[in-house]
Design a protein around this motif. Sequence first.
Motif, PDB file in Angstrom:
ATOM      1  N   ALA A 274      -6.817 -68.769  30.451  1.00 29.78           N
ATOM      2  CA  ALA A 274      -7.955 -69.683  30.458  1.00 29.78           C
ATOM      3  C   ALA A 274      -7.657 -70.893  31.335  1.00 29.78           C
TER       4      ALA A 274
ATOM      5  N   HIS B 285     -18.695 -67.749  31.149  1.00 34.43           N
ATOM      6  CA  HIS B 285     -17.407 -67.952  31.803  1.00 34.43           C
ATOM      7  C   HIS B 285     -17.509 -67.762  33.324  1.00 34.43           C
TER       8      HIS B 285
ATOM      9  N   PRO C 246     -14.764 -63.531  28.685  1.00 33.16           N
ATOM     10  CA  PRO C 246     -14.712 -63.843  27.244  1.00 33.16           C
ATOM     11  C   PRO C 246     -16.074 -64.159  26.662  1.00 33.16           C
TER      12      PRO C 246
ATOM     13  N   ALA D  90     -15.325 -66.947  36.717  1.00 32.50           N
ATOM     14  CA  ALA D  90     -14.075 -66.329  37.161  1.00 32.50           C
ATOM     15  C   ALA D  90     -13.430 -67.177  38.243  1.00 32.50           C
TER      16      ALA D  90
ATOM     17  N   GLY E 120      -5.942 -63.427  33.296  1.00 31.10           N
ATOM     18  CA  GLY E 120      -6.520 -63.511  31.962  1.00 31.10           C
ATOM     19  C   GLY E 120      -6.358 -64.859  31.307  1.00 31.10           C
TER      20      GLY E 120
ATOM     21  N   TYR F 116     -19.052 -61.969  34.332  1.00 35.19           N
ATOM     22  CA  TYR F 116     -18.906 -63.413  34.550  1.00 35.19           C
ATOM     23  C   TYR F 116     -20.190 -64.025  35.101  1.00 35.19           C
TER      24      TYR F 116
ATOM     25  N   THR G 298     -13.460 -71.425  32.414  1.00 36.32           N
ATOM     26  CA  THR G 298     -12.969 -70.537  33.461  1.00 36.32           C
ATOM     27  C   THR G 298     -11.875 -69.606  32.941  1.00 36.32           C
ATOM     28  N   THR G 299     -11.748 -68.483  33.658  1.00 32.89           N
ATOM     29  CA  THR G 299     -10.686 -67.509  33.397  1.00 32.89           C
ATOM     30  C   THR G 299     -10.116 -67.054  34.731  1.00 32.89           C
ATOM     31  N   TYR G 300      -8.792 -67.009  34.840  1.00 33.80           N
ATOM     32  CA  TYR G 300      -8.152 -66.529  36.064  1.00 33.80           C
ATOM     33  C   TYR G 300      -8.155 -65.003  36.066  1.00 33.80           C
ATOM     34  N   VAL G 301      -8.683 -64.391  37.159  1.00 37.32           N
ATOM     35  CA  VAL G 301      -8.817 -62.933  37.217  1.00 37.32           C
ATOM     36  C   VAL G 301      -8.000 -62.335  38.363  1.00 37.32           C
TER      37      VAL G 301
END
Length: 655
Positions: free
Chosen positions: A510, A435, A431, A437, A508, A458, A415-418
């Motif tokens: 992780a 991934h 990335p 979001a 952004g 994503y 996961t990635t924080y958006v």
Amino acid sequence: MSRRKMLTLLGVGGLTGIAGVGSAHPGGVTDDPTESDEHEVHRGLHNHGAPDPSQPLIDLDATHNSVVSSGPSAHVVKNLALVGRGERLLPNGTTDVWALDGYAYIGTFNTPCGTGAGFGSGELVDDLLGPGIAVFDVHNPNKPEYVGSIPSVAGSRTNDVKVANMNSGRILAHSNESCGGGPGGFELYNVDDPLAPQHLAHVQTDDMNAFLRDNFGFTDFGVHNLWFFTQGANDYIAAVVESELGNFQIYDITDPSNPVFVSGWGAESLFDSNVDWASTTDFGLILEADAYLFSGYGSSQNRFLHDIVVNEDGTRAYLANWDAGLVLLDISDPANPTLVSQAIEPSVGDGEVNSHQAFPNEDGSIVVETEEDFDPFTLTFDITSGPDADEYPAAEGAITSPIVELPGGEMSGPTTYVGLACDAATVPPAPSPDHVAVIQRGVCAFSQKAQNIVDAGYAGMVVFNDEARGDALVTMGGTAVDTPGLFVGHSTGLKILGVGSAADLVVGAAGESVSATAEPQRWGNVRIWDYSDESNPDLLSEFDTVCSANPSDPSCDPRGTYSVHNIIVEDDMVYISWYSDGVLIVDISDPANPVEVARYSPGGQEFEDQNGGIQDVWGIDKEKNSPWIYASDRNGGLYVLKELGSGSEKRNNRN
């Protein structure tokens, strides 16, 4: 006022109930109210093909779904015939239907929302596709004729409509639910002349509790359903009020131009029957009751009232109280409703209670209950890495691609924080293609967030609640976007991202890996109760159609909604509106072994063209002691059906 706003005012954002569900049909919630349409967003779950049945579904059916429809399902059924149409091609627009004395009345959902044009004029308006109550002359059921519409209140929808011959005349009531800032409550009309409806009163419906009214402004709530009843010289109407306390409210309408509030009752009395919930000022106790009301079973956890039916002598009220089950009240004294029994079996079926509507037979010995369930899949969500790896509550988005249709029925990945994801320029690129979001709720519509993460590459999204609304779950509604997604509580979002508070979030950054899986389970079905001892109801049987029992059956249109909806019971027959399964008649002469005896269930492109879309039957009404059945299709308007055959002939010739 919505219950989501109530939770903010009460400061109880940590509850796990799905906000915005019990007051109306369980449905999607958007951050942009202009995109709110409960049934359309639910249908978004089923716009694609369905997988083969899984072993858990087979095991579940073998255990709990012993009664599955074996009745006819052909496009033309010999003993139930279409005889007339009141065409109203308004997609997702038509709601309930009620017929009396040669006229049929159908309501309107959120779009178009009420304009108020012509309201209270004493005349029908010529606006078939507009808001309000569309009126059809059905003296000749073979040729329904649109004669005009009763205008709605500005900014409100007219979900429910009832008409009855009362002591004061023929009275029509319709509910108000805000769809554009309009009022709640309900309207009363004299329709002795249905072509010239005389507006009698607007009734504002408030919370029963004076403390909440005076200190938090808990006033002017929407009404979802209504029911007329009479006791001697007195006329009454019962209303399902979307308040916090006292959802069941009774008004004396003996003088229909001057309705008077009589009493209220709510499921909070199941939480503590010793409290006077109308007068208590104990805020801590009210918060405890609120937590109870927003907890329940399965995915749509709440115990708010959804629908009511009162028996013919006006002494018993059958309350479909969602996850509080089926509640029977003694209303012999309308000023003092008292609890008779609570019928609830959370262990049966798919673990959802979802008591949607209930209807007794003539002597009250048998009661038929519907379970409305729009989510036929079981969702499991896990954080799969890090110190907080575990399973957590989640709700699949109604606007997103069904997880069950992904390879292996799973959405998983790092996961990635958006951030809020409202501005595409602020969303960091994925990335890698796998991934997921992680998005914070707020500011813009869920569909806008979803489209922005799709554009950023994503594989899916997890939206977590904002801090103010805590761990309450919603089913994300709005415009469909081709990406899987789900909604989790605020604390779950922080655990995914490994932070202690929202102040520590960095766009952004992780997060931990996650996994969401979905398995086919079941749509909502019918439950049949033995009320020969009304203080101790006993569940005799359940009834499913093939498609409600098995959402993956190849005979079921993957676009369809196969939950049951509303019912009318007459003699030993149950007349059912079952969304995409159409109109069914089920024989309950042996209530432990219900049998489908007729169905109107057309399909195909020709039908969809003349219906304005797939079959989607919402409302059902039946002229007593006659063969005429009235059904309202969400897309196509009014259908008049005739029950045929020797059995119906015998029933229709009663004295």
